[in-house]
Design a protein around this motif. Structure first.
Motif, PDB file in Angstrom:
ATOM      1  N   LYS A  49       0.614  -1.044  -0.008  1.00 22.20           N
ATOM      2  CA  LYS A  49       0.266  -0.131  -0.196  1.00 22.20           C
ATOM      3  C   LYS A  49       0.868   1.168  -0.124  1.00 22.20           C
ATOM      4  O   LYS A  49       1.689   1.234   0.538  1.00 22.20           O
ATOM      5  CB  LYS A  49      -1.032  -0.035   0.869  1.00 22.20           C
ATOM      6  CG  LYS A  49      -1.652  -0.725   1.209  1.00 22.20           C
ATOM      7  CD  LYS A  49      -3.083  -1.475   0.998  1.00 22.20           C
ATOM      8  CE  LYS A  49      -3.463  -2.554   0.848  1.00 22.20           C
ATOM      9  NZ  LYS A  49      -2.848  -4.120   0.832  1.00 22.20           N
ATOM     10  N   ASP A  51       2.135   5.472   0.491  1.00 17.86           N
ATOM     11  CA  ASP A  51       2.052   5.703   2.473  1.00 17.86           C
ATOM     12  C   ASP A  51       1.031   6.910   2.363  1.00 17.86           C
ATOM     13  O   ASP A  51      -0.174   7.436   3.166  1.00 17.86           O
ATOM     14  CB  ASP A  51       2.713   7.153   2.230  1.00 17.86           C
ATOM     15  CG  ASP A  51       3.767   6.691   2.578  1.00 17.86           C
ATOM     16  OD1 ASP A  51       4.363   5.109   3.176  1.00 17.86           O
ATOM     17  OD2 ASP A  51       4.919   6.353   2.116  1.00 17.86           O
ATOM     18  N   ILE A  52      -0.010   7.043   0.486  1.00 12.79           N
ATOM     19  CA  ILE A  52      -1.243   8.464   0.541  1.00 12.79           C
ATOM     20  C   ILE A  52      -2.167   6.951   0.677  1.00 12.79           C
ATOM     21  O   ILE A  52      -3.627   8.169   0.371  1.00 12.79           O
ATOM     22  CB  ILE A  52      -1.223   9.270  -0.297  1.00 12.79           C
ATOM     23  CG1 ILE A  52      -0.867   8.414  -1.844  1.00 12.79           C
ATOM     24  CG2 ILE A  52       0.182   9.917  -0.636  1.00 12.79           C
ATOM     25  CD1 ILE A  52      -0.927   9.023  -3.344  1.00 12.79           C
ATOM     26  N   PHE A  53      -2.656   5.998   0.954  1.00  4.82           N
ATOM     27  CA  PHE A  53      -4.103   4.946   0.736  1.00  4.82           C
ATOM     28  C   PHE A  53      -4.219   5.633   2.070  1.00  4.82           C
ATOM     29  O   PHE A  53      -3.870   5.352   3.218  1.00  4.82           O
ATOM     30  CB  PHE A  53      -3.238   3.609   1.128  1.00  4.82           C
ATOM     31  CG  PHE A  53      -4.427   2.870   1.288  1.00  4.82           C
ATOM     32  CD1 PHE A  53      -5.081   2.746  -0.061  1.00  4.82           C
ATOM     33  CD2 PHE A  53      -5.115   2.003   2.101  1.00  4.82           C
ATOM     34  CE1 PHE A  53      -6.167   1.846  -0.877  1.00  4.82           C
ATOM     35  CE2 PHE A  53      -5.398   0.622   2.020  1.00  4.82           C
ATOM     36  CZ  PHE A  53      -6.497   1.111   0.580  1.00  4.82           C
ATOM     37  N   PRO A  54      -4.754   5.838   2.100  1.00  3.45           N
ATOM     38  CA  PRO A  54      -6.774   6.630   3.479  1.00  3.45           C
ATOM     39  C   PRO A  54      -6.745   5.203   3.739  1.00  3.45           C
ATOM     40  O   PRO A  54      -7.242   3.823   3.597  1.00  3.45           O
ATOM     41  CB  PRO A  54      -7.590   7.377   2.411  1.00  3.45           C
ATOM     42  CG  PRO A  54      -6.839   7.062   1.534  1.00  3.45           C
ATOM     43  CD  PRO A  54      -6.324   6.354   1.106  1.00  3.45           C
ATOM     44  N   PRO A  55      -7.178   5.216   5.126  1.00  9.40           N
ATOM     45  CA  PRO A  55      -7.956   4.315   5.999  1.00  9.40           C
ATOM     46  C   PRO A  55      -9.278   3.186   5.080  1.00  9.40           C
ATOM     47  O   PRO A  55     -10.281   4.193   3.834  1.00  9.40           O
ATOM     48  CB  PRO A  55      -8.621   4.733   7.195  1.00  9.40           C
ATOM     49  CG  PRO A  55      -7.998   6.347   7.021  1.00  9.40           C
ATOM     50  CD  PRO A  55      -7.509   6.483   6.019  1.00  9.40           C
ATOM     51  N   THR A  58     -12.653   5.134   4.296  1.00  9.06           N
ATOM     52  CA  THR A  58     -13.170   6.733   4.121  1.00  9.06           C
ATOM     53  C   THR A  58     -13.936   6.092   2.896  1.00  9.06           C
ATOM     54  O   THR A  58     -14.061   6.665   2.342  1.00  9.06           O
ATOM     55  CB  THR A  58     -11.770   7.180   4.002  1.00  9.06           C
ATOM     56  OG1 THR A  58     -11.144   6.685   4.479  1.00  9.06           O
ATOM     57  CG2 THR A  58     -11.414   7.894   3.291  1.00  9.06           C
ATOM     58  N   PHE A  59     -13.574   4.481   1.710  1.00 13.66           N
ATOM     59  CA  PHE A  59     -13.671   4.754   0.455  1.00 13.66           C
ATOM     60  C   PHE A  59     -15.404   4.672   0.935  1.00 13.66           C
ATOM     61  O   PHE A  59     -16.298   5.489  -0.491  1.00 13.66           O
ATOM     62  CB  PHE A  59     -12.815   4.054  -0.226  1.00 13.66           C
ATOM     63  CG  PHE A  59     -11.766   3.920   0.021  1.00 13.66           C
ATOM     64  CD1 PHE A  59     -11.514   4.503  -1.348  1.00 13.66           C
ATOM     65  CD2 PHE A  59     -10.856   3.071   0.565  1.00 13.66           C
ATOM     66  CE1 PHE A  59     -10.166   4.383  -1.700  1.00 13.66           C
ATOM     67  CE2 PHE A  59      -9.268   3.884   0.395  1.00 13.66           C
ATOM     68  CZ  PHE A  59      -8.895   4.268  -0.621  1.00 13.66           C
ATOM     69  N   TRP A 151     -11.950  14.542  -6.403  1.00 18.77           N
ATOM     70  CA  TRP A 151     -11.826  12.878  -5.687  1.00 18.77           C
ATOM     71  C   TRP A 151     -10.841  11.536  -6.668  1.00 18.77           C
ATOM     72  O   TRP A 151     -10.591  10.494  -6.311  1.00 18.77           O
ATOM     73  CB  TRP A 151     -13.123  11.696  -5.340  1.00 18.77           C
ATOM     74  CG  TRP A 151     -12.590  10.777  -4.535  1.00 18.77           C
ATOM     75  CD1 TRP A 151     -12.980  10.002  -5.265  1.00 18.77           C
ATOM     76  CD2 TRP A 151     -12.060  10.526  -3.325  1.00 18.77           C
ATOM     77  NE1 TRP A 151     -13.115   8.844  -3.769  1.00 18.77           N
ATOM     78  CE2 TRP A 151     -12.092   9.260  -2.686  1.00 18.77           C
ATOM     79  CE3 TRP A 151     -11.561  11.149  -1.908  1.00 18.77           C
ATOM     80  CZ2 TRP A 151     -12.043   8.427  -1.898  1.00 18.77           C
ATOM     81  CZ3 TRP A 151     -11.094  10.490  -1.578  1.00 18.77           C
ATOM     82  CH2 TRP A 151     -10.795   9.353  -0.815  1.00 18.77           C
ATOM     83  N   PHE A 154      -7.526  12.213  -7.396  1.00 22.85           N
ATOM     84  CA  PHE A 154      -6.652  11.929  -6.046  1.00 22.85           C
ATOM     85  C   PHE A 154      -6.728   9.776  -6.288  1.00 22.85           C
ATOM     86  O   PHE A 154      -5.738   9.681  -6.103  1.00 22.85           O
ATOM     87  CB  PHE A 154      -7.594  12.504  -4.739  1.00 22.85           C
ATOM     88  CG  PHE A 154      -6.484  11.409  -3.751  1.00 22.85           C
ATOM     89  CD1 PHE A 154      -5.575  11.018  -3.301  1.00 22.85           C
ATOM     90  CD2 PHE A 154      -7.566  10.135  -2.753  1.00 22.85           C
ATOM     91  CE1 PHE A 154      -5.230  10.869  -1.895  1.00 22.85           C
ATOM     92  CE2 PHE A 154      -6.954   9.401  -2.305  1.00 22.85           C
ATOM     93  CZ  PHE A 154      -6.006   9.647  -1.868  1.00 22.85           C
ATOM     94  N   LEU A 158      -3.304   8.283  -6.774  1.00 27.80           N
ATOM     95  CA  LEU A 158      -2.911   6.872  -6.130  1.00 27.80           C
ATOM     96  C   LEU A 158      -3.028   5.314  -6.395  1.00 27.80           C
ATOM     97  O   LEU A 158      -2.207   4.860  -6.199  1.00 27.80           O
ATOM     98  CB  LEU A 158      -4.826   6.587  -4.802  1.00 27.80           C
ATOM     99  CG  LEU A 158      -4.922   4.766  -4.076  1.00 27.80           C
ATOM    100  CD1 LEU A 158      -3.736   5.312  -2.847  1.00 27.80           C
ATOM    101  CD2 LEU A 158      -5.805   5.539  -3.441  1.00 27.80           C
TER     102      LEU A 158
END
Length: 183
Positions: A49, A51-55, A58-59, A151, A154, A158
């Protein structure tokens, strides 16, 4: 009299379009996500994953909100009877939405990170075009598309980060391990 419809008729038209467009966009988005994604599956879990992968939670939250917003944006344009550019704006929305629905199965189900990057790049272009065209029909519709465009831009970054972190596409080396169960 120079009006084709009263204010109440126009509001009723927007309400009817909203009752169709918002649930339809949300349902199709949900189905695409369910058919295409398995974030808890072994393939996705094995990926490195970025580093910018959100929890992960969130998705679901973000996509639900965004699909409701773009569904209402579509309803605004659909209810703009007689507006110049209405038809092309609706067509552009459909094209970009089809690309949005194609991304999840491409990335998660087909395990094609690089192909998904191409899909989302075309989605970015199509969504920007759709936003501009919708803006011309109803400014509010264009404004409602902006968080969605942000989004997916982003998400493009990602997707690229996933490709950089997993140049083999997440294809794990076969280990030859076998799991057996004794009955």
């Amino acid at each position: 009299m120079n009006r084709l419809a009263s204010q109440s008729q126009l509001r009723a038209s927007l309400l009817r379009w909203s009752l169709v467009c918002v649930p339809a966009v949300m349902l199709l988005g949900f189905l695409s996500g369910m058919l295409g994604s398995d974030p808890s599956g072994p393939w996705f879990q094995s990926l490195t994953k970025p580093d910018i992968f959100p929890p992960p939670a969130t998705f679901g939250i973000v996509w639900s909100i965004l699909f409701a917003l773009i569904g209402f944006a579509l309803a605004l344009v659909c209810a703009a009877w007689g507006a110049r550019g209405r038809g092309i704006a609706i067509a552009a929305f459909i094209v970009q939405f089809a690309l949005a629905l194609a991304w999840s199965p491409t990335f998660f189900a087909a395990h094609r990170i690089e192909t998904a990057l191409y899909v989302i790049f075309f989605l970015d272009v199509a969504a920007i075009i759709a936003t501009v065209l919708m803006w011309r029909v109803r400014k509010l519709a264009g404004v409602l598309m902006l968080p969605y465009v942000a989004w997916i831009l982003f998400a493009t970054v990602l997707n690229y980060a996933f490709l950089q972190a997993n140049p083999d596409g997440g294809a794990a080396e076969p280990t030859g391990a076998v799991q057996t169960f004794e009955l």
